[in-house]
Motif scaffolding. Structure first.
Motif, mmCIF file in Angstrom:
data_model
loop_
_atom_site.group_PDB
_atom_site.id
_atom_site.type_symbol
_atom_site.label_atom_id
_atom_site.label_comp_id
_atom_site.label_asym_id
_atom_site.label_seq_id
_atom_site.Cartn_x
_atom_site.Cartn_y
_atom_site.Cartn_z
ATOM 1 N N LYS A 1 0.736 -1.073 0.060
ATOM 2 C CA LYS A 1 0.187 0.027 -0.099
ATOM 3 C C LYS A 1 1.136 1.070 0.015
ATOM 4 O O LYS A 1 1.641 1.725 1.079
ATOM 5 C CB LYS A 1 -0.846 -0.061 1.116
ATOM 6 C CG LYS A 1 -2.027 1.073 1.190
ATOM 7 C CD LYS A 1 -2.715 1.085 2.188
ATOM 8 C CE LYS A 1 -3.935 1.835 1.751
ATOM 9 N NZ LYS A 1 -4.726 1.569 1.875
ATOM 10 N N PRO A 2 1.525 1.984 -1.274
ATOM 11 C CA PRO A 2 2.125 2.582 -1.242
ATOM 12 C C PRO A 2 1.766 4.214 -0.960
ATOM 13 O O PRO A 2 0.460 4.559 -0.697
ATOM 14 C CB PRO A 2 2.598 2.911 -3.237
ATOM 15 C CG PRO A 2 1.487 2.487 -3.437
ATOM 16 C CD PRO A 2 0.893 1.145 -3.027
ATOM 17 N N HIS A 3 2.508 5.132 -0.325
ATOM 18 C CA HIS A 3 2.374 5.851 0.732
ATOM 19 C C HIS A 3 3.323 6.803 1.418
ATOM 20 O O HIS A 3 4.690 5.750 1.679
ATOM 21 C CB HIS A 3 1.230 5.140 2.137
ATOM 22 C CG HIS A 3 2.123 4.854 3.273
ATOM 23 N ND1 HIS A 3 2.115 3.271 3.072
ATOM 24 C CD2 HIS A 3 2.418 5.078 4.994
ATOM 25 C CE1 HIS A 3 2.787 2.366 3.980
ATOM 26 N NE2 HIS A 3 3.114 4.071 4.663
ATOM 27 N N ILE A 4 3.238 7.778 1.697
ATOM 28 C CA ILE A 4 4.270 8.371 2.616
ATOM 29 C C ILE A 4 3.784 8.788 3.474
ATOM 30 O O ILE A 4 2.593 9.926 3.885
ATOM 31 C CB ILE A 4 4.949 10.263 1.553
ATOM 32 C CG1 ILE A 4 5.340 9.733 0.382
ATOM 33 C CG2 ILE A 4 6.078 11.173 1.728
ATOM 34 C CD1 ILE A 4 4.791 10.908 -1.199
ATOM 35 N N THR A 5 4.882 8.928 4.581
ATOM 36 C CA THR A 5 3.837 8.966 6.200
ATOM 37 C C THR A 5 4.428 10.322 6.580
ATOM 38 O O THR A 5 5.784 10.147 6.839
ATOM 39 C CB THR A 5 5.054 7.747 7.451
ATOM 40 O OG1 THR A 5 4.587 6.351 6.950
ATOM 41 C CG2 THR A 5 5.076 8.171 8.247
ATOM 42 N N LEU A 6 3.838 11.191 6.943
ATOM 43 C CA LEU A 6 3.663 12.853 7.220
ATOM 44 C C LEU A 6 3.767 12.596 8.656
ATOM 45 O O LEU A 6 4.473 13.266 9.934
ATOM 46 C CB LEU A 6 2.794 13.448 7.244
ATOM 47 C CG LEU A 6 2.573 12.875 5.261
ATOM 48 C CD1 LEU A 6 1.220 13.910 5.029
ATOM 49 C CD2 LEU A 6 3.065 14.118 4.965
ATOM 50 N N ALA A 7 3.196 11.666 9.614
ATOM 51 C CA ALA A 7 3.138 11.852 10.899
ATOM 52 C C ALA A 7 2.659 10.409 11.765
ATOM 53 O O ALA A 7 2.066 9.493 11.113
ATOM 54 C CB ALA A 7 1.768 12.910 11.574
#
Length: 188
Positions: free
Chosen positions: A127-133
């Motif tokens: 599940k591609p994503h860019i973690t922010l917090a």
């Protein structure tokens, strides 16, 4: 001595890191989290390798570089916020991207090379994503109203050229905490 942790990720260009950081600054007051990711640590994880010998990881990256010699860069469209965990108290806030077949194929290649090298990888679907917090810290549960306010305030029309795969080493005692060990440039 404890082995460092390694992971392979799609790198995020500096201009996109700046945009994501700006988006985070806009929503910090709306949805509080305990830890916000440093902008230099933004990435899309393709394979988490864990605590393993660096020599084994570098050999894997050299094999991956050979497999990707003709793999071309591609555009990745960012499409808003997402969460992992319970909606009212999420564990992770992340930026999602529109579905991109080339990214999915790239992750399959990375996973295959890592498995061939003897690494044990997570079985969860990619599940591609860019973690922010991480770790929601609101005094009250996160409401749909606050979530919608935050999601509507971020840019959903951005894109970047995905052109580099990076092997990162994690340093939990540093900020930013990810160190580039090896990079592979995709064809233009």
């Amino acid at each position: 001595m404890k082995q460092p942790h390694f992971f392979i990720a799609l790198s995020i260009p500096q201009s996109t890191k700046e945009l994501l950081f700006y988006q985070c600054e806009k929503i910090k007051g709306t949805i509080p989290f305990q830890r916000w990711v440093h902008k230099e640590d933004y990435h899309i994880t393709l394979a988490f390798l864990g605590s393993v010998p660096e020599e084994k990881v570098k050999a894997c990256m050299e094999n991956l570089e050979e497999r990707l010699v003709n793999y071309s860069s591609f555009q990745l469209f960012l499409s808003g916020l997402g969460i992992f965990g319970v909606n009212t108290s999420p564990r992770i806030l992340w930026y999602k991207n529109a579905y991109e077949e080339k990214l999915m194929k790239l992750q399959i290649i990375v996973k295959k090379v890592c498995l061939e090298a003897g690494f044990i990888l997570d079985d969860k679907p990619f599940k591609p994503h860019i973690t922010l917090a991480r770790k929601y810290s609101g005094e009250t549960p996160l409401s749909d109203e606050l979530w919608n306010e935050a999601d509507h305030s971020v840019n959903k029309t951005s894109y970047f050229n995905a052109s580099q795969i990076t092997l990162y080493r994690t340093h939990l005692d540093r900020t930013p905490k990810y160190e580039t060990v090896f990079s592979i440039k995709l064809q233009h």
